[in-house]
Design a protein around this motif. Structure first.
Motif, mmCIF file in Angstrom:
data_model
loop_
_atom_site.group_PDB
_atom_site.id
_atom_site.type_symbol
_atom_site.label_atom_id
_atom_site.label_comp_id
_atom_site.label_asym_id
_atom_site.label_seq_id
_atom_site.Cartn_x
_atom_site.Cartn_y
_atom_site.Cartn_z
ATOM 1 N N LYS A 58 0.847 -1.184 0.000
ATOM 2 C CA LYS A 58 0.000 0.000 0.000
ATOM 3 C C LYS A 58 0.887 1.239 0.000
ATOM 4 O O LYS A 58 1.921 1.275 0.667
ATOM 5 C CB LYS A 58 -0.903 -0.015 1.240
ATOM 6 C CG LYS A 58 -1.866 1.140 1.288
ATOM 7 C CD LYS A 58 -2.758 1.048 2.504
ATOM 8 C CE LYS A 58 -3.636 2.263 2.615
ATOM 9 N NZ LYS A 58 -4.415 2.237 3.863
ATOM 10 N N MET A 114 -8.703 2.001 -5.746
ATOM 11 C CA MET A 114 -7.566 1.178 -5.335
ATOM 12 C C MET A 114 -6.235 1.634 -5.929
ATOM 13 O O MET A 114 -5.186 1.444 -5.321
ATOM 14 C CB MET A 114 -7.827 -0.279 -5.703
ATOM 15 C CG MET A 114 -9.082 -0.782 -5.014
ATOM 16 S SD MET A 114 -9.191 -2.520 -4.743
ATOM 17 C CE MET A 114 -7.702 -2.985 -4.004
ATOM 18 N N GLN A 120 -5.182 1.386 -1.683
ATOM 19 C CA GLN A 120 -6.019 0.671 -0.720
ATOM 20 C C GLN A 120 -5.730 -0.823 -0.801
ATOM 21 O O GLN A 120 -5.517 -1.355 -1.892
ATOM 22 C CB GLN A 120 -7.477 0.946 -1.067
ATOM 23 C CG GLN A 120 -8.484 0.326 -0.149
ATOM 24 C CD GLN A 120 -9.885 0.781 -0.495
ATOM 25 O OE1 GLN A 120 -10.145 1.964 -0.594
ATOM 26 N NE2 GLN A 120 -10.779 -0.160 -0.705
#
Length: 101
Positions: free
Chosen positions: A13, A40, A65
């Motif tokens: 991430k 994302m 994410q």
């Protein structure tokens, strides 16, 4: 990613990563873009370049994410026609270090 239609990768991430593909110009196609989940992934940059006579394209993304998502690199015939998927990349985004983060 040059030979395989589909591939997978794992990123952390908040990491920035690149997807690099051979452009399909020799086969009479051009890249029309990439489809991805903007919740994302954030696309930072798209670059077309020449690498020793090979036309290439590079996408830079930031993983935003945790989860799993696909990036679909799309192409269409040079003379017009339907857009289709050229390459599919499944991206697993995790936090923490190591293999089992």
């Amino acid at each position: 990613m040059d030979e395989d239609y589909s591939t997978a990768l794992r990123v952390e991430k908040n990491a920035v990563f690149a997807l690099d593909v051979l452009r399909p110009a020799a086969k009479g196609y051009h890249i029309t873009g990439a489809a991805f989940d903007p919740v994302m992934l954030r696309m930072e940059r798209y670059l077309e370049y020449d690498d020793d006579g090979e036309p290439r394209a590079r996408y830079l993304f930031t993983a935003l994410q945790e989860g799993v998502t696909d990036v679909l690199v799309r192409m269409a015939p040079e003379g017009g026609g339907d857009t289709t998927t050229y390459r599919q990349v499944t991206v697993t985004i995790a936090s923490g270090g190591g293999w089992f983060g």
